[in-house]
Design an enzyme around this catalytic site. Sequence first.
Site, short mmCIF file in Angstrom:
data_model
loop_
_atom_site.label_atom_id
_atom_site.label_comp_id
_atom_site.label_asym_id
_atom_site.label_seq_id
_atom_site.Cartn_x
_atom_site.Cartn_y
_atom_site.Cartn_z
N CYS A 234 -12.41 -10.08 17.37
CA CYS A 234 -12.13 -8.71 17.81
C CYS A 234 -13.30 -8.23 18.64
CB CYS A 234 -11.93 -7.82 16.59
SG CYS A 234 -11.96 -6.05 16.94
N GLU B 43 -12.40 -23.35 39.40
CA GLU B 43 -13.24 -22.16 39.37
C GLU B 43 -14.33 -22.31 40.41
OE1 GLU B 43 -15.33 -18.93 39.19
OE2 GLU B 43 -13.41 -19.06 38.13
N ARG C 203 -7.68 2.38 -2.78
CA ARG C 203 -8.56 2.43 -1.60
C ARG C 203 -9.25 3.78 -1.59
NH1 ARG C 203 -7.67 0.47 4.72
NH2 ARG C 203 -9.72 -0.50 4.69
N CYS D 32 -12.50 -3.11 21.32
CA CYS D 32 -12.11 -2.30 22.48
C CYS D 32 -11.19 -1.15 22.11
CB CYS D 32 -11.43 -3.18 23.52
SG CYS D 32 -9.84 -3.86 22.99
N LYS E 61 -21.50 -4.92 24.56
CA LYS E 61 -20.36 -5.67 25.10
C LYS E 61 -20.53 -7.18 24.89
CE LYS E 61 -17.40 -3.91 26.72
NZ LYS E 61 -17.07 -3.52 28.09
N GLN F 39 0.84 -1.20 0.00
CA GLN F 39 0.00 0.00 0.00
C GLN F 39 0.88 1.25 0.00
OE1 GLN F 39 -2.23 1.85 3.37
NE2 GLN F 39 -4.03 1.03 2.33
N TYR G 284 -6.09 11.07 3.76
CA TYR G 284 -4.66 11.19 3.49
C TYR G 284 -4.45 11.99 2.20
CZ TYR G 284 -3.95 7.74 7.21
OH TYR G 284 -3.93 7.08 8.41
N CYS H 195 -2.96 -6.57 21.01
CA CYS H 195 -4.37 -6.94 20.98
C CYS H 195 -4.79 -7.48 22.33
CB CYS H 195 -4.59 -7.99 19.90
SG CYS H 195 -6.29 -8.60 19.80
#
Length: 644
Positions: free
Chosen positions: A343, A414, A222, A346, A432, A103, A174, A361
């Site tokens: 993902c 647990e 793009r 966040c 969430k 790119q 840009y 991440c």
Amino acid sequence: MKYTKLFEKGKIGKLELKNRIVMPAMGTGFASSTGEASDEIIRYYADRAKGGCGLIITEICRIDEETGIGTSNQLCATDSKHIPRLVRLAEAVHAYDTKIFLQLHHPGNETMGRLLHGKQIVAPSPVMCRIIGEMPRELTTEEVTAMAQKFVKGAVIAKTAGFDGVEVHAAHGYLVNQFLSPHTNKRTDKYGGDFFNRMRFITEIIVGISFACGPDFPVCVRIDGSEFIEDGLDEKECIHIARYLESLGIACLNVSCGTYESGATIIEPSCFAEGWKKHLAKNIKANVKIPVIAVNTIKHPDFAEALLEEGVSDFVGVARGQLADAEWANKAKRGDDVLIRKCIGCMNCFLVANQGRPIECTVNPILGRELTHGDDKLVKDGNGRTVAVVGGGPGGMQAALVLAKRGFKTVLFEKSDRLGGTIKFGSVPPHKELLAELIDTQEAELKKWGVDVRLNTQGTVEECRKIGACGVFLAQGGNPIVPRIPGVEKAVLAEQVLSGEVKLSGKNIAVIGGGVTGLETAEYLSPNNQVTVVEMMNAVGTTLYPSVLHYLMERLNKNKVEILTGHAIKAVGDGEITLGVMASAAEVTRKADVVVLALGVRSNRALYEEMEASFDKVVLVGDTEKPGTIVNAMHSANDKAFVF
């Protein structure tokens, strides 16, 4: 589920791709300080190719060393010295039958003078990006012509290095986008004014690349489907641009949207639904005959498949999804959707990038560290020895996973009836839901790797002795902070509210604490209650990424939640609270039927000394070691299990 469209072969120009999954450009900070492809960035891209992606488009690649620096540690294609390492990058990706585009990028007014070694930033016109806050210098006509040739040189370098094509970044505000847009292009020379003059710069770039690299070397552009700013490019104008670019002979279009001034539309936080902008790409695709790639906040393979079936685009751009899980494509192909770490929106990846650090991440502690912490670097010396993990939150589960991969017989205790720790409650507030999916994924990973999960079981010294543990990981999390003030026993905890243990409706509620938990609890309560958030500092949500905080505050304002900063809780009474004013030390009384405490946690080390006296190796992870966020817990647990 079988994803027929997603794994159908596709073509861009004469280039054949093995599937319809594209990894679009994302800045990483993994390149060397000289702009060459480092071992780290090569491994990063190679892992995504190995993970099944059909086409990788690199992060922004610098074509101008004087005014074109977008980030530090940015890939460069400004000189022949960059070719050898770019060759290594292309070869590493090609080994997995994945194609790769470089790119080509110039930031224009969306950079800072400090990155340009003190030089003034440049743009088509002296129009300041309000996010950057620096006035650019207008490029001269001669400089614009020369800049187009720098893009061409970058393409020649890419072709020489064995790349399959290039992408010209003409979106996101840009430099190239700035020439296209009437918002930023106020020029009166041949590069400004009417539509065709505003297209002249990109025309020279594309024609120049085609001449230098040949007509069979694919050029992707793009573009924005809309800039989402006043007097900028709207949907109609973007369609016009797309059709014009097609007439120049480009191979494909990659549709995104937004500029820094409408930045959340580029990199969306979790409150944006999958596919919220799909109409932008669909309308452009309906007006051109060349292939269209599009990003659409894709988290799930079934949603990507649906976009292809609907004809929104020819290829789907899965960006942060492949940061969170390098194996996104392969897992989708196998039908292992639950094993994909999605993902969660966040924005931590960009939060750290804005600090000048390499991206990381929250859900993938390996990102950017594949060379040192990848699965192939695990020392598999467990040899069936037993290790106990006490606590089934995200940190505990990550530690158990890594230990199991290393060959330890891992037993996870647990005390409650389900895994997830405090993120069970963190997944309850609006937008969430992906946190709940993270729990499901981690649980599935533990099952796959044979971790012995014992729910409703306290991980005591006695239990750990019973299993013959050679060591113990303490991941019990933290205990909610409860201030020592009069009447505090009348208050409830945010955890009790989010778990459903305490149900509130029609109440006047004071949420004490303006951190993430306090704000999200306030949002959860606000539809059916009158809520005030009380924070002793002068600002709330200070650890949140700006766009996440912006939209959260917008929703709180809509629901009439009052934000009271500079006040500290002093006492809880019957139907009222006493607050201390931080600026004056005065005290004020306010009505409150219910007080909800969201003041964070203190490390829970109740078992530490006893465990240390009983076992040679006792490891603290997550909040048990030090209160923090999910990313802290994940990284801490991963790294300590890695070297245990």
